[in-house]
Write an enzyme that holds these catalytic residues in place. Structure first.
Site, PDB file in Angstrom:
ATOM      1  N   HIS A 458       0.833  -1.197   0.000  1.00 45.53           N
ATOM      2  CA  HIS A 458       0.000   0.000   0.000  1.00 45.53           C
ATOM      3  C   HIS A 458       0.880   1.264   0.000  1.00 45.53           C
ATOM      4  O   HIS A 458       1.887   1.328   0.710  1.00 45.53           O
ATOM      5  CB  HIS A 458      -0.871   0.050   1.256  1.00 45.53           C
ATOM      6  CG  HIS A 458      -2.110  -0.768   1.183  1.00 45.53           C
ATOM      7  ND1 HIS A 458      -2.095  -2.144   1.234  1.00 45.53           N
ATOM      8  CD2 HIS A 458      -3.421  -0.406   1.090  1.00 45.53           C
ATOM      9  CE1 HIS A 458      -3.346  -2.594   1.178  1.00 45.53           C
ATOM     10  NE2 HIS A 458      -4.170  -1.560   1.079  1.00 45.53           N
ATOM     11  N   ASP A 588      14.878  17.664  -0.172  1.00 46.02           N
ATOM     12  CA  ASP A 588      15.673  18.054  -1.344  1.00 46.02           C
ATOM     13  C   ASP A 588      16.268  16.843  -2.045  1.00 46.02           C
ATOM     14  O   ASP A 588      16.291  16.767  -3.285  1.00 46.02           O
ATOM     15  CB  ASP A 588      16.812  18.998  -0.925  1.00 46.02           C
ATOM     16  CG  ASP A 588      16.338  20.422  -0.710  1.00 46.02           C
ATOM     17  OD1 ASP A 588      15.270  20.782  -1.252  1.00 46.02           O
ATOM     18  OD2 ASP A 588      17.033  21.180  -0.002  1.00 46.02           O
ATOM     19  N   GLU A 591      13.576  15.061  -3.942  1.00 43.44           N
ATOM     20  CA  GLU A 591      13.253  15.846  -5.134  1.00 43.44           C
ATOM     21  C   GLU A 591      14.296  15.624  -6.225  1.00 43.44           C
ATOM     22  O   GLU A 591      13.968  15.528  -7.410  1.00 43.44           O
ATOM     23  CB  GLU A 591      13.155  17.327  -4.784  1.00 43.44           C
ATOM     24  CG  GLU A 591      11.902  17.690  -3.996  1.00 43.44           C
ATOM     25  CD  GLU A 591      11.772  19.176  -3.745  1.00 43.44           C
ATOM     26  OE1 GLU A 591      10.639  19.656  -3.583  1.00 43.44           O
ATOM     27  OE2 GLU A 591      12.824  19.858  -3.708  1.00 43.44           O
ATOM     28  N   ASP A 597       8.350  18.326  -7.144  1.00 39.20           N
ATOM     29  CA  ASP A 597       8.421  19.555  -6.356  1.00 39.20           C
ATOM     30  C   ASP A 597       7.399  19.448  -5.230  1.00 39.20           C
ATOM     31  O   ASP A 597       6.201  19.649  -5.449  1.00 39.20           O
ATOM     32  CB  ASP A 597       8.135  20.771  -7.238  1.00 39.20           C
ATOM     33  CG  ASP A 597       8.195  22.089  -6.479  1.00 39.20           C
ATOM     34  OD1 ASP A 597       8.715  22.100  -5.344  1.00 39.20           O
ATOM     35  OD2 ASP A 597       7.712  23.109  -7.017  1.00 39.20           O
ATOM     36  N   GLU A 611      12.894  21.825   3.412  1.00 38.56           N
ATOM     37  CA  GLU A 611      13.321  20.729   2.547  1.00 38.56           C
ATOM     38  C   GLU A 611      14.813  20.428   2.642  1.00 38.56           C
ATOM     39  O   GLU A 611      15.266  19.402   2.123  1.00 38.56           O
ATOM     40  CB  GLU A 611      12.930  21.039   1.103  1.00 38.56           C
ATOM     41  CG  GLU A 611      11.415  21.073   0.909  1.00 38.56           C
ATOM     42  CD  GLU A 611      10.998  21.304  -0.528  1.00 38.56           C
ATOM     43  OE1 GLU A 611      11.884  21.645  -1.352  1.00 38.56           O
ATOM     44  OE2 GLU A 611       9.808  21.147  -0.839  1.00 38.56           O
TER      45      GLU A 611
END
Length: 617
Positions: A458, A588, A591, A597, A611
C-alpha cells in the site's frame, strides 16, 4: 498609368506574401487582429466562442468585434494543444491579465456564464468576473473569485439583474505566471429591463449546481462558488460513482452535517433542490432552515424530510421573504448514512449574494485550499488528461495520485491524515483492479504480483482509512499498490506508518506523499525489474515525505520554518531493517531523485528551509 497599376499590383503581392509567411509562434508575434462576430443564439443570448479571433501576443491590444472592441491585456487567443477549448481556439491569460468588453450590451443581463480551465500542465490559478453599467468608468464584482484547478473546461454561471447598458471584464487574480483559458462566453439579456443600471427589477432564480467548487474532506470549511461562499460541515463535494448528481459533482453530507449559505439574497419565494441517498446507504432525515439575521439564528421552514431513493428527487418548499435571507440544509440522523444534494435554486430573488459581495457570519471553519490531499501542492503538476498517460491525475475520496500507465503504478500518492479519517472499519483485503483508469489502459489485476517475491505494498495505508468500510476498501485498488520487498513493506515501512498514526492523538494532522523511483528491487525470490509479465515496474527505492502540523484551519498559512518534516528513502530490498529512522534524508534529496516539487503551495523561503533539513528524531 499601366506602369503605376503594375507596380501597385506588385506592392499588394509583396504585402500578401509577407502576411502569409509570418510565424505563428504566440510568444514572438506582435498583435494580429481580425474581426470576429459576437452572435446571438436561438434563445436570444449573446455568445462568443472566439473561433474567428486572432491575437497572437500577450502585449496589450484590442480585438475588433462586429459589435465593438475587446481589450486584451496580458492575454491572447490560443490554439495550441495545451489550450483548453471547445473548438479550435480559446482566450489565454497570464500574470494579472484581463479581457474586457469595450462596448455595451444595450439589453442588460440576467446571467453571465463562461467556460474556464488552467492551461496545459500549469498549476492552479483563479479569476474574477466584473461588470460595469457606466461604460467602464467603474466596475462591480460579479459573484465570487473562481479557483481553477483542472485542465478540462468547466462552466461558471453568475446571476445578476441589470437593465440597460452593461459590459463585462474577466481578470486573472492570482498574479502568477500560471495561465488561464477562457472560452464560450454567454450573456442572457434582461428582456424586462428598459434602461438604467442597477440591481432592481424583475425577479430571478439563483441556482447553484456545485460543479465549480472543490472540497475533498468532511472537515468543516468554506467553499467559494459562483453563487457565493458556502459553509460545509461534515460534508464535501463528491464526484464518485456513488454520488447522485446531475453533472460531475454534488454535495455529500454525513452524520449531523450541514450545507449552509454564508451570504444573503434579497428576498425569496421558494427553494428547490435535488436529493438522494449516497450509494446504497440507508435513509436519512433532514430539514431546510432559513436565517434573516446573517446566520445568527435559524428557523425551520420545512417539516422533517427523508431521503430514501438512490436516484435524485426534486423537492420544493415555499420560502416567502421580502428582506435579506439565507438558507441551509441540516442532516438530522447521525447514523453514518450519507445523502447527496444538488442543483439548489432560490426562486424569486432580486439580489443574489454572489453579485453583491455576500454576507458574513453563520458558521465557522477555515477555507478549503483545493482538494484536501493536494493542499500542500501537486508534486508533478499531474492532470486528468489522457494525453499525459505517465502523469495522470487520479482522484479518490481517500487519496490523490499521479499514475503512470507505462510503469503500472503511481508516481506518487498524496493523502491527508487526521483523526477524522479513523474509525472501527475492519481491513477489507479486497485487492482489485481500478476500473476508473482511462479506456484502453492496462488495469493491474489483484493476482499480478503472485509468485513474484514482492508484496502488494500500500502507498496510502489501509490503517489510515478506517472510518468506513468504503474508505478502507478504496485503499485496495491496485493503483494504490507498488511491488515492495516483504522486509521493506512489513517492517520499516509499516513502522513508519504506525508512527504517523501515533502522532494524531497529540493533536496533530499530517500530509503524506509516497512513491518509488528507480528500476529493480530485491524481493524474496531475488532481483527483479518487472512483475505482471512486464506490465508493472519494480522500483529500486521507496520513499515518503511527511509534514506534521497542529490541528487547525488554513493549513498552508500555518506552515513555518520550524514545522516538522520527515523524509525517508529506503532500498526496495530484503536487507531493510525494521528501524525506519535509519533511512531518513532530506526532501531536497528525494526531489533530486524523483524530479518532483513537494510543498509547492508553501512560501518559497519556508519551503527551502524545510526541505534542506533531516528530521531530528
Amino acid at each position: 498609368m499601366q506602369h503605376f497599376n503594375f507596380f501597385r499590383s506588385l506592392l499588394y503581392l509583396q504585402v500578401f506574401l509577407f502576411l502569409v509567411s509570418c510565424s505563428k509562434d504566440d510568444q514572438d508575434l506582435q498583435d494580429a487582429v481580425t474581426y470576429q462576430n459576437f452572435t446571438v443564439n436561438q434563445s436570444g443570448d449573446y455568445v462568443e466562442d472566439f473561433e474567428n479571433a486572432s491575437k497572437t501576443s500577450y502585449a496589450a491590444g484590442t480585438v475588433n468585434l462586429a459589435d465593438g472592441d475587446w481589450y486584451f491585456d496580458d492575454a491572447l487567443v490560443g490554439s495550441l494543444s495545451g489550450d483548453a477549448k471547445n473548438g479550435s481556439k480559446s482566450v489565454r491569460i497570464q500574470n494579472s491579465g484581463s479581457v474586457t468588453m469595450n462596448f455595451d450590451l444595450t439589453e442588460g443581463a440576467t446571467s453571465f456564464s463562461v467556460s474556464y480551465a488552467k492551461y496545459n500542465r500549469d498549476r492552479q490559478t483563479s479569476f474574477q468576473v466584473y461588470y460595469s453599467t457606466d461604460s467602464g468608468a467603474s466596475w462591480n464584482q460579479l459573484g465570487r473569485q473562481v479557483s481553477v484547478k483542472k485542465s478540462n473546461l468547466s462552466t461558471a454561471i453568475f446571476t445578476l439583474n441589470v437593465s440597460g447598458n452593461v459590459r463585462f471584464e474577466i481578470r486573472k487574480t492570482d498574479g502568477s505566471g500560471e495561465r488561464l483559458n477562457i472560452d464560450d462566453l454567454t450573456v442572457v439579456p434582461n428582456a424586462a429591463g428598459t434602461g438604467g443600471g442597477g440591481s432592481s427589477g424583475s425577479l430571478i432564480d439563483l441556482t447553484e449546481d456545485y460543479e465549480s467548487g472543490s472540497k475533498g474532506s468532511y472537515a468543516g470549511g468554506t467553499v467559494d462558488l459562483p453563487s457565493g461562499t458556502w459553509y460545509l460541515e461534515e460534508a464535501l463535494l463528491g464526484s464518485l460513482d456513488n454520488d447522485r448528481k446531475t453533472g460531475t459533482k454534488s454535495v455529500r453530507i454525513r452524520d449531523y452535517g450541514m450545507l449552509q449559505m454564508n451570504f444573503d439574497v434579497d428576498g425569496a419565494e421558494s427553494v428547490s433542490f435535488n436529493h438522494a441517498v449516497y450509494g446504497t446507504d440507508g435513509s436519512s432525515s433532514w430539514q431546510l432552515e432559513a436565517s434573516t439575521n446573517q446566520g445568527a439564528s435559524w428557523s425551520a421552514i420545512s417539516v422533517v424530510q427523508n431521503s430514501t431513493s438512490t436516484t435524485l428527487e426534486n423537492v420544493s418548499f415555499p420560502a416567502v421573504y421580502s428582506g435579506t435571507v439565507r438558507f441551509r440544509i441540516v442532516k438530522l440522523s447521525g447514523s453514518g448514512d450519507r445523502i447527496n444534494i444538488d442543483d439548489l435554486t432560490i426562486h424569486g430573488t432580486t439580489d443574489p449574494g454572489g453579485s453583491s459581495g455576500g454576507g458574513t457570519g453563520g458558521g465557522t471553519g477555515g477555507g478549503i485550499s483545493g482538494v484536501v490531499h493536494l493542499t500542500m501542492g501537486n508534486p508533478s503538476a499531474a492532470v486528468t488528461d489522457v494525453n499525459y498517460p505517465n502523469n495522470y491525475l487520479l482522484e479518490k475520496e481517500e487519496y490523490v495520485m499521479s499514475y503512470s500507465r507505462d510503469r503500472g503504478q503511481a508516481n506518487w500518492v498524496s493523502w491527508h491524515l487526521d483523526e477524522a479519517w479513523l474509525g472501527d472499519a475492519p481491513r477489507q483485503n479486497d485487492f482489485r483492479n481500478d476500473t476508473s483508469l482511462p479506456a484502453g489502459w492496462y488495469q493491474v489485476q489483484e493476482t499480478d504480483y503472485s509468485g513474484s517475491g514482492f508484496d502488494r505494498g500500500h502507498q496510502c495505508p489501509s490503517a489510515d482509512r478506517t472510518l468506513s468500510v468504503d474508505d478502507n476498501s478504496n485503499t485496495f485498488f491496485m493503483t494504490n499498490m507498488m511491488p515492495q520487498a516483504p522486509n521493506n513493506n512489513r517492517y520499516a515501512w509499516a513502522n513508519l506508518e504506525s508512527y504517523c498514526r501515533s502522532m494524531l492523538s497529540g493533536g496533530y494532522e499530517i500530509y503524506i506523499i509516497s512513491g518509488g523511483y528507480g528500476i529493480g528491487g530485491d524481493g524474496s525470490n531475488g532481483y527483479a525489474e518487472y512483475v505482471a509479465n512486464g506490465m508493472v515496474e519494480v522500483p529500486s527505492n521507496t520513499w515518503k515525505v511527511i509534514m506534521i502540523i497542529p490541528d487547525g484551519d488554513n493549513d498552508v498559512s500555518r506552515v513555518t520554518a520550524s514545522t516538522r518534516v520527515i523524509a525517508v528513502d529506503m532500498p526496495n530490498s530484503q536487507s531493510v531493517t525494521s528501524d525506519w529512522t535509519q533511512y531518513k534524508t532530506t526532501v531536497d534529496d528525494i526531489e533530486l531523485m524523483t524530479g518532483f516539487d513537494f510543498f509547492s503551495e508553501v512560501p518559497d523561503a519556508i519551503e527551502d528551509a524545510l526541505e534542506s533539513q533531516v528530521d531530528a528524531v
